[in-house]
Design a protein around this motif. Structure first.
Motif, PDB file in Angstrom:
ATOM      1  N   CYS A 193      32.621  -5.857  80.608  1.00  0.00           N
ATOM      2  CA  CYS A 193      33.378  -4.839  79.860  1.00  0.00           C
ATOM      3  C   CYS A 193      33.590  -5.261  78.404  1.00  0.00           C
ATOM      4  O   CYS A 193      33.543  -4.422  77.504  1.00  0.00           O
ATOM      5  CB  CYS A 193      34.728  -4.590  80.533  1.00  0.00           C
ATOM      6  SG  CYS A 193      34.579  -3.818  82.150  1.00  0.00           S
TER       7      CYS A 193
ATOM      8  N   SER B  77      30.813   3.546  73.227  1.00  0.00           N
ATOM      9  CA  SER B  77      29.862   4.650  73.047  1.00  0.00           C
ATOM     10  C   SER B  77      29.817   5.111  71.593  1.00  0.00           C
ATOM     11  O   SER B  77      28.769   5.508  71.103  1.00  0.00           O
ATOM     12  CB  SER B  77      30.209   5.806  73.976  1.00  0.00           C
ATOM     13  OG  SER B  77      31.506   6.273  73.718  1.00  0.00           O
TER      14      SER B  77
ATOM     15  N   ASP C 299      26.955   0.728  86.702  1.00  0.00           N
ATOM     16  CA  ASP C 299      27.682   1.503  85.699  1.00  0.00           C
ATOM     17  C   ASP C 299      26.951   2.798  85.365  1.00  0.00           C
ATOM     18  O   ASP C 299      27.567   3.856  85.227  1.00  0.00           O
ATOM     19  CB  ASP C 299      27.858   0.653  84.436  1.00  0.00           C
ATOM     20  CG  ASP C 299      28.828   1.253  83.437  1.00  0.00           C
ATOM     21  OD1 ASP C 299      29.604   2.153  83.817  1.00  0.00           O
ATOM     22  OD2 ASP C 299      28.823   0.804  82.279  1.00  0.00           O
ATOM     23  N   ARG C 300      25.636   2.749  85.257  1.00  0.00           N
ATOM     24  CA  ARG C 300      24.853   3.957  84.956  1.00  0.00           C
ATOM     25  C   ARG C 300      24.955   4.982  86.086  1.00  0.00           C
ATOM     26  O   ARG C 300      24.889   6.180  85.846  1.00  0.00           O
ATOM     27  CB  ARG C 300      23.393   3.610  84.712  1.00  0.00           C
ATOM     28  CG  ARG C 300      23.153   2.972  83.367  1.00  0.00           C
ATOM     29  CD  ARG C 300      21.692   2.587  83.219  1.00  0.00           C
ATOM     30  NE  ARG C 300      21.436   1.995  81.939  1.00  0.00           N
ATOM     31  CZ  ARG C 300      21.079   2.676  80.844  1.00  0.00           C
ATOM     32  NH1 ARG C 300      20.939   3.978  80.905  1.00  0.00           N
ATOM     33  NH2 ARG C 300      20.870   2.061  79.708  1.00  0.00           N
ATOM     34  N   ARG C 301      25.097   4.530  87.329  1.00  0.00           N
ATOM     35  CA  ARG C 301      25.236   5.462  88.448  1.00  0.00           C
ATOM     36  C   ARG C 301      26.649   6.002  88.584  1.00  0.00           C
ATOM     37  O   ARG C 301      26.845   7.133  89.000  1.00  0.00           O
ATOM     38  CB  ARG C 301      24.800   4.800  89.750  1.00  0.00           C
ATOM     39  CG  ARG C 301      23.349   5.073  90.011  1.00  0.00           C
ATOM     40  CD  ARG C 301      22.519   3.841  90.065  1.00  0.00           C
ATOM     41  NE  ARG C 301      21.081   4.093  89.978  1.00  0.00           N
ATOM     42  CZ  ARG C 301      20.370   3.790  88.918  1.00  0.00           C
ATOM     43  NH1 ARG C 301      20.936   3.328  87.832  1.00  0.00           N
ATOM     44  NH2 ARG C 301      19.067   3.951  88.923  1.00  0.00           N
ATOM     45  N   LEU C 302      27.641   5.202  88.197  1.00  0.00           N
ATOM     46  CA  LEU C 302      29.025   5.651  88.287  1.00  0.00           C
ATOM     47  C   LEU C 302      29.429   6.534  87.109  1.00  0.00           C
ATOM     48  O   LEU C 302      30.254   7.435  87.267  1.00  0.00           O
ATOM     49  CB  LEU C 302      29.972   4.450  88.360  1.00  0.00           C
ATOM     50  CG  LEU C 302      29.910   3.614  89.636  1.00  0.00           C
ATOM     51  CD1 LEU C 302      30.836   2.418  89.518  1.00  0.00           C
ATOM     52  CD2 LEU C 302      30.267   4.456  90.838  1.00  0.00           C
ATOM     53  N   ARG C 303      28.859   6.271  85.923  1.00  0.00           N
ATOM     54  CA  ARG C 303      29.224   7.034  84.726  1.00  0.00           C
ATOM     55  C   ARG C 303      27.978   7.563  84.008  1.00  0.00           C
ATOM     56  O   ARG C 303      27.683   7.180  82.881  1.00  0.00           O
ATOM     57  CB  ARG C 303      30.007   6.145  83.756  1.00  0.00           C
ATOM     58  CG  ARG C 303      31.242   5.533  84.337  1.00  0.00           C
ATOM     59  CD  ARG C 303      32.003   4.648  83.338  1.00  0.00           C
ATOM     60  NE  ARG C 303      31.152   3.766  82.565  1.00  0.00           N
ATOM     61  CZ  ARG C 303      31.239   3.631  81.236  1.00  0.00           C
ATOM     62  NH1 ARG C 303      32.114   4.308  80.544  1.00  0.00           N
ATOM     63  NH2 ARG C 303      30.443   2.797  80.594  1.00  0.00           N
TER      64      ARG C 303
ATOM     65  N   LYS D  10      27.315  10.417  82.579  1.00  0.00           N
ATOM     66  CA  LYS D  10      27.575  11.178  81.353  1.00  0.00           C
ATOM     67  C   LYS D  10      27.834  10.252  80.167  1.00  0.00           C
ATOM     68  O   LYS D  10      27.409  10.532  79.052  1.00  0.00           O
ATOM     69  CB  LYS D  10      28.755  12.123  81.555  1.00  0.00           C
ATOM     70  CG  LYS D  10      28.440  13.287  82.457  1.00  0.00           C
ATOM     71  CD  LYS D  10      29.616  14.217  82.588  1.00  0.00           C
ATOM     72  CE  LYS D  10      29.264  15.343  83.549  1.00  0.00           C
ATOM     73  NZ  LYS D  10      30.393  16.232  83.776  1.00  0.00           N
ATOM     74  N   ALA D  11      28.537   9.152  80.405  1.00  0.00           N
ATOM     75  CA  ALA D  11      28.802   8.199  79.327  1.00  0.00           C
ATOM     76  C   ALA D  11      27.509   7.565  78.841  1.00  0.00           C
ATOM     77  O   ALA D  11      27.310   7.375  77.640  1.00  0.00           O
ATOM     78  CB  ALA D  11      29.774   7.126  79.807  1.00  0.00           C
ATOM     79  N   TRP D  12      26.607   7.256  79.748  1.00  0.00           N
ATOM     80  CA  TRP D  12      25.336   6.650  79.358  1.00  0.00           C
ATOM     81  C   TRP D  12      24.407   7.678  78.724  1.00  0.00           C
ATOM     82  O   TRP D  12      23.588   7.327  77.871  1.00  0.00           O
ATOM     83  CB  TRP D  12      24.679   5.981  80.560  1.00  0.00           C
ATOM     84  CG  TRP D  12      25.293   4.655  80.851  1.00  0.00           C
ATOM     85  CD1 TRP D  12      26.299   4.399  81.724  1.00  0.00           C
ATOM     86  CD2 TRP D  12      24.974   3.410  80.225  1.00  0.00           C
ATOM     87  NE1 TRP D  12      26.620   3.064  81.695  1.00  0.00           N
ATOM     88  CE2 TRP D  12      25.814   2.445  80.792  1.00  0.00           C
ATOM     89  CE3 TRP D  12      24.057   3.031  79.265  1.00  0.00           C
ATOM     90  CZ2 TRP D  12      25.766   1.109  80.404  1.00  0.00           C
ATOM     91  CZ3 TRP D  12      24.004   1.705  78.888  1.00  0.00           C
ATOM     92  CH2 TRP D  12      24.855   0.745  79.446  1.00  0.00           C
TER      93      TRP D  12
END
Length: 109
Positions: free
Chosen positions: A26, A32, A69-73, A75-77
């Protein structure tokens, strides 16, 4: 006899390692807003650096967490990933009619 505290210390250290790993991820990950600005300056086809420090080592060490992280978020990625160019096969001519015919590997199109 006095009981050894070594197993307790080892257990505490082993339980803290995943917390330290996620915490360091983190801290190392750029925000972003930083990434959007950096992506605008990237030459075409260049890979963005998502981490504040470590370069290639950070990519190697944190790839499992980045994957999660890419699978959980997603939209952020999606906001910080440079747009991918979708490859399409060039237009072909139908030999019988002479009309252009496009081919797509996606059977739904």
């Amino acid at each position: 006899m006095k009981e050894s505290r070594a197993p307790l210390v080892i257990a505490v250290v082993l339980l803290l390692l995943p917390v330290l790993y996620v915490g360091s991820y983190c801290v190392a990950l750029r925000s972003s807003s930083q990434m959007v600005g950096l992506n605008a300056l990237l030459p075409k086809g260049a890979s963005p650096d998502y981490y504040r420090f470590g370069g290639v080592w950070s990519k190697r060490v944190y790839w499992p967490l980045e994957w999660v992280d890419r699978r959980l978020r997603p939209k952020a990625w999606a906001q910080i990933d440079p747009p991918m160019v979708q490859w399409r096969m060039p237009t072909l001519l139908n030999l019988e009619t002479g009309e252009p015919e496009s081919f797509s590997p996606d059977p739904t199109e």
